[in-house]
Design an enzyme around this catalytic site. Structure first.
Site: not given
Length: 365
Positions: A53, A56, A109, A214
């Site tokens: 993730s 992202k 997420s 992140k």
């Protein structure tokens, strides 16, 4: 023609070896100075790895560059059907502000939110993925290839610790992304009331100055984290891939960067950094094309040594390359930067009977 006077000393402390990097359990990591992109520590920084993730980060940058956060988008059936991994439970036809989906994607997420945003930004997931790969190349992330906007596993979906640091630098330069990834929580509106979304990046609550970026996890990738922290004028970015102690590793890297290194601004374009007299006594001043900043071990001695092009003579245009600037750290060559003329020199040398002070005053400088 001769070299300018001795190199400019910017610190007087004795040189010492580069600091030893901290023990880190991650399969791959990199620590980068946010302002300059300089790598301060790394292991397997260019190893291709499933980014999970942390993908992202790039998705968020493209969305922020494409969509106003107050725009309302309609959830497609494809986005609503995305239930693998994290989600906020979008329904087909549901109307949502970009802002709500943006924070859901970055803090918890949510994969369905990532798909909905990709479709809104580019018309289709496929078109958005094409833009992801193009933007990655533009940012220098040339060892990355993306097949989706959320990071769920695909054998061709790959990035590297170094590439993720490049993407994070660009994303943090966007105010909308920077604000979102620094948020510890977000109130997500639902029909039943407000749902509190809590950021999965634990460093925001435990590490002084943490402000992003992140988390990521897949069975194929292991725990991953792109972390950033700001102290004073410095921002550091730590990328940790496949670590059983991902937050501890990132904190150790950030500590290392802040404690062992200092950022120095060595030269700015508006300030000449070197000078040489050309044939006939004409004085040429030179500077750098862009700000020259460098992270160096604390207390390290830094010197700037100009080197001039051979047979340099008037006329010289402002901005014309005239040589290069060697940056020595602790007596060792660290980098070279192009030197350019900081002003034009467009006059012929004076006749022998013209006093030098008069020549320089009327334009020979």
């Amino acid at each position: 023609m001769r070299l300018a006077a001795a190199a400019l000393l910017l610190a007087l402390a004795a040189p010492h070896p580069d600091p030893a990097e901290p023990p880190v359990a991650a399969r791959a990591y990199v620590l980068v100075e946010g302002r300059t992109g300089q790598v301060l520590a790394e292991r397997n920084a260019h190893l291709a790895w499933p980014p999970a993730s942390t993908t992202k980060i790039l998705t968020a940058l493209l969305v922020a560059e494409s969509l106003p956060l107050d725009r309302v988008v309609v959830t497609s059936g494809r986005a609503a059907a995305q239930r693998e991994g994290a989600s906020v439970g979008l329904r087909p036809g549901e109307r949502r502000r970009v802002r709500d989906l943006f924070y859901a994607m970055l803090l918890t997420s949510a994969n369905d939110a990532a798909l909905a945003l990709a479709e809104a930004a580019a018309g289709s997931v496929e078109a958005f993925v094409a833009r992801m790969n193009q933007r990655a190349r533009e940012l220098g992330a040339r060892n990355s290839h993306f097949t989706n906007p959320h990071g769920l596993y695909h054998p061709q979906h790959r990035s590297t610790a170094y590439d993720l640091a490049l993407l994070a630098r660009a994303a943090l330069a966007n105010p909308q992304v920077a604000q979102a990834v620094a948020s510890r929580a977000y109130d997500y509106p639902t029909e039943a009331g407000v749902r509190r979304l809590v950021n999965r990046n634990r460093l925001l609550a435990t590490y002084p100055g943490a402000d992003g970026v992140k988390t990521g996890w897949l069975a194929e990738s292991g725990p991953c984290l792109v972390a950033s922290a700001r102290r004073g004028a410095r921002t550091l970015i730590a990328v940790v891939l496949d670590s059983t102690r991902v937050f501890d590793d990132a904190a150790a890297l950030l500590d290392f960067g802040f404690e062992a290194y200092e950022l120095r601004v060595l030269a700015r374009p508006q300030n000449p950094v070197a000078e040489v007299r050309l044939s006939g006594g004409v004085r040429l001043r030179a500077t750098v094309r862009q700000e020259l900043a460098l992270s160096v071990p604390r207390g390290a001695r830094v010197a700037l040594q100009p080197r001039w092009e051979q047979n340099l003579k008037p006329p010289v245009a402002a901005g014309q390359p005239v040589g290069w600037l060697e940056v020595l750290v602790g007596g060792r060559l660290h980098t070279r930067e192009v030197l350019v003329a900081s002003h034009p020199v467009d006059r012929e040398p004076p006749a022998p009977w013209v006093p030098r002070w008069l020549w320089e005053r009327v334009g020979g400088r």
